[in-house]
Structure formats: C-alpha cells, structure tokens
Design a protein around this motif. Structure first.
Motif, PDB file in Angstrom:
ATOM      1  N   UNK A  66      -0.718  11.507   2.853  1.00 26.86           N
ATOM      2  CA  UNK A  66       0.660  11.859   2.533  1.00 26.86           C
ATOM      3  C   UNK A  66       0.821  12.209   1.064  1.00 26.86           C
ATOM      4  N   UNK A  67      -0.205  11.983   0.281  1.00 29.40           N
ATOM      5  CA  UNK A  67      -0.196  12.434  -1.109  1.00 29.40           C
ATOM      6  C   UNK A  67       0.575  11.553  -2.062  1.00 29.40           C
ATOM      7  N   UNK A  68       0.761  10.299  -1.756  1.00 27.74           N
ATOM      8  CA  UNK A  68       1.447   9.434  -2.713  1.00 27.74           C
ATOM      9  C   UNK A  68       2.294   8.400  -2.022  1.00 27.74           C
TER      10      UNK A  68
ATOM     11  N   UNK B 288       6.849   5.574   3.042  1.00 28.62           N
ATOM     12  CA  UNK B 288       7.639   4.432   3.490  1.00 28.62           C
ATOM     13  C   UNK B 288       6.724   3.379   4.112  1.00 28.62           C
ATOM     14  N   UNK B 289       7.096   2.097   4.002  1.00 29.62           N
ATOM     15  CA  UNK B 289       6.301   1.057   4.667  1.00 29.62           C
ATOM     16  C   UNK B 289       6.175   1.284   6.168  1.00 29.62           C
ATOM     17  N   UNK B 290       7.228   1.810   6.803  1.00 28.23           N
ATOM     18  CA  UNK B 290       7.173   2.043   8.247  1.00 28.23           C
ATOM     19  C   UNK B 290       6.113   3.077   8.598  1.00 28.23           C
TER      20      UNK B 290
ATOM     21  N   UNK C 285       8.996   1.226  -3.961  1.00 28.63           N
ATOM     22  CA  UNK C 285       9.426   0.301  -5.028  1.00 28.63           C
ATOM     23  C   UNK C 285      10.270  -0.848  -4.505  1.00 28.63           C
ATOM     24  N   UNK C 286       9.962  -2.053  -4.976  1.00 28.34           N
ATOM     25  CA  UNK C 286      10.744  -3.263  -4.657  1.00 28.34           C
ATOM     26  C   UNK C 286      10.885  -3.506  -3.156  1.00 28.34           C
ATOM     27  N   UNK C 287       9.866  -3.118  -2.382  1.00 30.18           N
ATOM     28  CA  UNK C 287       9.911  -3.337  -0.933  1.00 30.18           C
ATOM     29  C   UNK C 287       9.076  -4.566  -0.594  1.00 30.18           C
ATOM     30  N   UNK C 288       9.671  -5.482   0.193  1.00 29.57           N
ATOM     31  CA  UNK C 288       8.973  -6.698   0.596  1.00 29.57           C
ATOM     32  C   UNK C 288       9.277  -6.978   2.053  1.00 29.57           C
ATOM     33  N   UNK C 289       8.316  -7.556   2.765  1.00 30.41           N
ATOM     34  CA  UNK C 289       8.558  -7.849   4.169  1.00 30.41           C
ATOM     35  C   UNK C 289       9.506  -9.040   4.312  1.00 30.41           C
TER      36      UNK C 289
ATOM     37  N   UNK D  13       0.809  -1.211   0.000  1.00 28.04           N
ATOM     38  CA  UNK D  13       0.000   0.000   0.000  1.00 28.04           C
ATOM     39  C   UNK D  13       0.846   1.266   0.000  1.00 28.04           C
ATOM     40  N   UNK D  14       2.037   1.207   0.578  1.00 29.74           N
ATOM     41  CA  UNK D  14       2.874   2.405   0.644  1.00 29.74           C
ATOM     42  C   UNK D  14       3.382   2.833  -0.722  1.00 29.74           C
TER      43      UNK D  14
END
Length: 378
Positions: free
Chosen positions: A342-344, A347-349, A70-74, A66-67
């Motif tokens: 936040x308008x776009x 960060x995942x955090x 790019x290319x972010x995975x848990x 949802x954040x």
C-alpha cells in the motif's frame, strides 16, 4: 494425548459405582462438580480453536502498530489494563497457558525424555525453518530494496536462517533491505521473540520430569511458589531465563503446568469464571483494589483458557486442522507486506484483514505441507 492412568482409574470407579440418576435442576445441584480432570478425560476440547483465535489476536494487536495509523490502539490497550497489555500480549499469555498444560501432560504420559524432545522438535522446528527459508529466499528477493546481487551476498540473509534456528534470545529480526519504508521499518518478523521462551520452558519440563518432581504434586507446587517469588523479586536469577521479558509468558506456562498437576482439584464452572470476570472489573475500577488487579486478571486469563477449552461445545473446528502455529509465524511478515504494497501508512482494519487472509493461506500450506507430515516423525 493419551488419557492418564489415574484418570482412567477414576473413571472406572465412577462407572462401577454409578450415582443414582437425578433429573432437572435438583440433579444438577446434587451431582459432583465437574473438574478439569474429568473434562480432560472426556477427550473433547476446543484447544485448536482457542489457539487459532489467539493467533488471530496477535495479528489484530499488531495491525495497530504496523499500519502506522497515528494514535491508534486496540480495545484492550485503550482499556488500560496494565503496562504493555493489548490483544497481542493476551494471545501470548493464552498460548503459554495452553502449552504449559499440554506439554506437561505430554511428558507425563510419554514418560520418556527422548520421545518428549523428539515430539517437541518436530512440532516446533520444521514450520519455523520453512518460515525462515521462505522469508529469506522467496519474500526477501521479491521485496528487498537492495539489488539482488547485494541481497544474496549479504551475510545477514543467511544468518537470518542459521542464527534464528538456534532459538537463542538475540534473534535476528531484520533481512537486508526489507520493509525499510514501512512505518514499523526494517523488522521482518517481530512475532518470533517468544519462541526462545517456549524452548526455555521445554527445558524446565524436561529437567523437572527427569528429577521426578512432576510426579510429586506437593513438591512441584512448593517449587512453583518458590519460582514465583524469585521471578517477582530477582527474575535475573531464574535458571533458563535469559531475558526478563520472558518472565511473564513463562509464568503463564507454569500456571498451565500447575493446572495440569492439580487438575483433579480445579472445578470447571461457568459461575466461577463469571465471578473472576466480575472481580477483575471491580479491581480495575476501585483504586483501593488496584494492587490486586494484575493477579486477578492473570487468574481470569488462566481459568478462562480452560473454561473456553472445555465448557462450550465447539468441537466442529477440530476437523479442519491446526493452523494456529502457522498463523502466528506468518502473520507479522504478511502484515508488513500488506503495508509495503500500500506504500505507507494504512488503516488497522486493512492491515488486519488483508494480512489475515494472506496469513491464513500460508498457515494452511504450512500445516498440510510441513507441520502435519513432520508430526508423523514424533
């Protein structure tokens, strides 16, 4: 949940003929091993905390998608434990194991279909209805990109409530004009996809209960094996299974059912849980054992649910309330709202922590204003 009659009989027998007291490590070796049944009979568990943690895992897993980062995975997705496996999917697996275990016990202890269905209705529907109404008529008007007259005259606004309350597989995930510019655009609440699968399993429990299968362990175990084979080979042939995506969570639900029906034969041991974790690590790292990994991983999840529920002493959480369902329901729209504000991309955090705080507030209100009062009608 009331204590099963057979469990009370076993406990009474143990009290009537107590074993000699033994101290220290020798006593620990000579005492009969604790089973899932004796753990259940103690009436002390961590299920509320486990479900709350699992619901928070759903938000954690969704925050990476949802954040829009790019290319972010848990961390579970990065571990490559299987197609589609991440913290959110693990949480759903946990939910269904717990549900299968507790719902089966609920039916057998109540012994009445009407009471069973009434209890399930008042646990599932009021909070979900409140979420749908609040999403459509509070959140929607505040966030929609449409002019308010257009929003309120769009049939989709009202269908979001009426259609989703039918718990059919083709849920409506979109409200008009909401989150159109988010990275995961247009979807108001994607978490609700699993609720029809939950209802499917309630039907399974009711049917098997009426047919007295749940009171005949050998027959139930044989049926579980048959359903497992059918689910693996031709999942589209399973009754009450309208979508193939439901097969995995419903399989974990049946694992919970199996554990309840065989609770007197399932030992509760930390070393066994540690052994399953080690077997998972080996099967994942050794290519020759690769085909066994999904099965060992599933067994570890199932056993881990009951180890966490009954082994650690974490009952302090039970005094706070059951916020897990509210966290599960409200997490997705609150995280979408954070990204929208936040308008776009963010960060995942940020997506997780701010979304989790907003969600927790909604979950607390849902429990005290909707869920807890509704449970009095069970």
């Amino acid at each position: 949940m009331s204590q099963p009659a057979e469990t009370r009989a076993i406990d009474a027998g143990e009290v009537a003929s107590p074993a000699p007291a033994r101290a220290g490590w020798l006593g620990a070796l000579l005492r009969p091993p604790r089973t899932l049944e004796t753990a259940l009979a103690a009436r002390q568990d961590n299920f509320l905390l486990l479900r709350f943690v699992a619901a928070s895992f759903v938000l954690f897993g969704h925050s990476y998608v949802l954040s829009g980062a790019p290319d972010a995975h848990d961390f579970l997705a990065r571990a490559q434990l299987g197609a589609g496996v991440y913290t959110g999917s693990l949480a759903v697996d946990i939910f269904f194991v717990v549900s299968g275990f507790l719902i089966t016990g609920s039916y057998l202890n109540q012994g009445n279909l009407e009471r069973f269905l009434r209890a399930r209705f008042f646990r599932l529907v009021p909070a979900f209805a409140a979420l749908l109404f609040a999403s459509a008529f509070v959140l929607g008007p505040l966030v929609t990109s449409l002019p308010l007259p257009d929003y309120f005259t769009d049939p989709a606004t009202y269908h979001y409530v009426t259609k989703n309350l039918r718990f059919e597989p083709d849920l409506q995930y979109v409200l008009p004009g909401l989150f159109q510019h988010n990275p995961y655009h247009d979807v108001t609440n994607g978490s609700i996809w699993s609720l029809p699968a939950e209802v499917c399993m309630y039907l399974w429990v009711a049917v098997l209960g009426l047919a007295t299968v749940l009171r005949r362990r050998r027959l139930a175990n044989a049926l579980f094996v048959v359903l497992l084979v059918v689910g693996l080979l031709v999942p589209e042939e399973l009754p009450f299974m309208p979508l193939p995506v439901y097969v995995r969570p419903c399989g974990f639900f049946m694992a919970g059912m199996f554990c309840y029906l065989n609770r007197d034969r399932i030992p509760m041991r930390t070393d066994l849980f540690a052994g399953l974790i080690a077997a998972c690590a080996l099967a994942h790292r050794i290519p020759a054992l690769g085909p066994a990994f999904p099965w060992v991983f599933a067994a570890t999840i199932v056993y881990g649910v009951f180890w966490f529920a009954y082994q650690p002493r974490l009952g302090f959480y039970n005094r706070f309330g059951d916020y897990s369902y509210g966290v599960f329901l409200w997490g997705f729209p609150m995280q979408q709202l954070v990204v929208h504000l936040f308008g776009g991309p963010t960060s995942p955090a940020t997506c997780f922590w701010l979304g989790w705080l907003l969600t927790l507030g909604c979950a607390v209100a849902s429990w005290h204003l909707v869920e807890k009062p509704a449970l009095r009608w069970k």
